[in-house]
Structures are given as C-alpha cells and as structure tokens.
Design an enzyme around this catalytic site. Structure first.
Site, PDB file in Angstrom:
ATOM      1  N   HIS A 195      41.880  45.472  41.965  1.00 11.20           N
ATOM      2  CA  HIS A 195      41.242  44.820  40.834  1.00 11.20           C
ATOM      3  C   HIS A 195      41.297  43.306  41.038  1.00 11.20           C
ATOM      4  O   HIS A 195      42.240  42.780  41.646  1.00 11.20           O
ATOM      5  CB  HIS A 195      41.971  45.137  39.526  1.00 11.20           C
ATOM      6  CG  HIS A 195      41.526  46.381  38.834  1.00 11.20           C
ATOM      7  ND1 HIS A 195      42.348  47.086  37.976  1.00 11.20           N
ATOM      8  CD2 HIS A 195      40.336  47.044  38.840  1.00 11.20           C
ATOM      9  CE1 HIS A 195      41.695  48.131  37.496  1.00 11.20           C
ATOM     10  NE2 HIS A 195      40.485  48.130  38.005  1.00 11.20           N
ATOM     11  N   CYS A 293      47.608  43.181  33.306  1.00 12.61           N
ATOM     12  CA  CYS A 293      47.115  44.555  33.136  1.00 12.61           C
ATOM     13  C   CYS A 293      47.423  45.086  31.740  1.00 12.61           C
ATOM     14  O   CYS A 293      46.654  45.862  31.179  1.00 12.61           O
ATOM     15  CB  CYS A 293      47.739  45.491  34.175  1.00 12.61           C
ATOM     16  SG  CYS A 293      47.131  45.265  35.850  1.00 12.61           S
TER      17      CYS A 293
END
Length: 300
Positions: A195, A293
């Site tokens: 990511h 996150c």
C-alpha cells in the site's frame, strides 16, 4: 542539540549532531492542526490468513495486546487534541481495525472502498453504513478495486494514488471524478510495501509547499522521478525505517505519531521541526499495519 521525544515508557532523547550556526539554521515553526479520525477497535484481531508478506497465520498473536496498543494509539491522538470517532468492530473481520482502508474523505465527500481480498470485502459495507449514519450526504462506493487511504494520500492540493498490488489504476480516475481533486498515480514495486501508506506519508499538508517522507525503493523509477519533482525537499527514509513500517505514520503538521523502532526517521523529522511521538504497534504489525492503517482521516 538534543530533541526529546515522547512515547511509551521513558522519554527518548535524540542527539542531532548538526549545530545551529545561524538564523537560517533555526528549526521551522510547525503548527499542529486539529484532526478528526475514524478508528475501529481490534476486538477480533488475529492473523488467520495471509494477504500480504507480513502475515503468517502460524505465528502466535495476542488480541489482548493488539487492543492495548490500539487503545494507546487512540489515547495519543486524544492527548494531542484530536477527535476520534469509533466504529463498532464485527466478528469474523479481524482486519477491520485497519480503518484507513475503508474510505477516503475530502471536503465531506466520501469515496468508499472495494477490497481486492475476499476476506476483507464485507468491511466496506459496514463503513458505508457508518458514513450514512454519521450524516454524510455524498457517499459513493467504487466500481474498481480501491483500498482507500491505504493507497490514497491527500497532500492538501492533490491526491497521491498508489497502485501495483491492491488498488486498481482505474480507481484513480474514479477518485478524481467522485472527489473532484487532481490525482497523481504512483507505481509500487516492492510487495512488502503493498500500500502507498506503508511507503509514504504527509508531514505537512497545510503549508503552501507540502512536505512528505517516503522510501524511494518502494516505487518504480518513473514514480521516483515524479516524487522528486513534486517534493524536492522530501524526507527520505532508509530501509530500516521502511521495514518497521516507520512510514505508516500520522502527522498533524507538528506531531508525528510513528512506530517506536523508526529512530532514523524520527531524527530526520525532528531536524525539520516536527515532534516525533512514538507508539508500539508490534502486534498490529503482524498483519502489516501501523498507526496510519488504524486511522482514517475525516476531512470536512
């Protein structure tokens, strides 16, 4: 000079070797801005499948420790003056704690998520219903695979959009249409940094010249050139910073909440006038996650 850094346990002092020789060398004055975050407690956290290189279902995990670390992260944000909204966790969705993957919010417009991994797909609708219940009027669910703030980073003027492992490049165009902001695509090439938010983060998205930190080797050569053009004064992380998920950090323009192992990165951001704030995310890192996150920013 020395800079004291807050974190769990005893305060940590970093020795910045370069002396302040003149007014030009003085640290910039960094001003925090109050943020609003959406988080999800890791009540059902475990690692029962592997969808990134960090996850190993054979390795023991502790839900209790994950909850303790998440709680400390939430309390850190609140201590810094930020508002934290909480969505209820759902049994059977152990990665729902990583709320950043479930929505991108800019100026009150919401672009939801569409997960690549079937194990996480149900999370998207729980967040969609939270947004509607919270009064958001513009909530659009994507047609292309889109893992939200996992791969979208708002700079204050444009949206950096990662692709390569999770988010489909077609989602970049969709984000531009739904959110009404310019989008710059970046290609990720190292599966450890699956990511964008484990390879890059915003240090300052309020100043006329945004400042980022990133790990160049996570990006394709062309994307590295784009980042150099956009952010010539960026903080460059090393491999040690990257592999402890040091770039999965959250900045309010002054305080940088980051994993406690990222000491080199902490020294660099302290030299730029920011205040590192260490948190322990060792248990959550077993799923490939860190402070960012766990943190979706609600903008507007």
């Amino acid at each position: 000079m020395t800079v004291s850094i807050s974190g769990p346990g005893e305060p940590i002092t970093l020795d910045i070797a370069a002396p302040i020789a003149s007014a030009q060398d003085l640290l910039p004055v960094r001003v925090p801005t109050t943020r609003r975050y959406l988080m999800c407690p890791p009540t059902y956290f475990t690692v029962e499948y592997a969808i990134n290189p960090w996850m190993d279902p054979t390795r023991p995990t502790s839900t209790t420790l994950a909850v303790e670390q998440w709680t400390a992260l939430r309390e850190t944000y609140e201590r810094l003056g930020h508002q934290v909204e909480v969505i209820e966790p759902v049994p059977g969705l152990p990665d729902m704690v990583f709320s950043a993957n479930s929505g991108t919010v800019i100026d009150g417009r919401v672009l939801g998520s569409r997960f690549r991994a079937a194990q996480r797909s149900a999370e998207a609708d729980h967040f969609r219903r939270w947004f509607l219940g919270a009064g958001y009027k513009s909530v659009v669910m994507p047609t292309a695979v889109n893992e939200a703030e996992g791969d979208f980073t708002w700079t204050g003027s444009l949206l950096l959009a990662g692709t390569g492992f999770r988010t489909d490049p077609h989602a970049h165009g969709e984000a531009q249409e739904v959110l009404g902001v310019p989008v710059v695509s970046l290609q990720l090439v190292d599966p450890r940094f699956y990511h964008l938010d484990v390879a890059l983060f915003m240090l300052d998205d309020q100043s006329p010249t945004p400042l980022v930190a990133y790990y160049p080797e996570a990006f394709s050569p062309g994307s590295q050139q784009v980042l150099r053009r956009l952010f010539p004064d960026a903080v460059i992380a090393n491999d040690a910073d990257a592999v402890c998920l040091g770039l999965n950090a959250v900045s309010d323009g002054k305080h940088v909440v980051m994993p406690l192992e990222a000491t080199n990165l902490a020294e660099q951001v302290a030299r730029r006038g920011f205040e590192p704030v260490f948190v322990d995310i060792s248990e959550l890192r077993k799923s490939g996650g860190g402070p960012k996150c766990c943190t979706m920013e609600l903008r507007g």
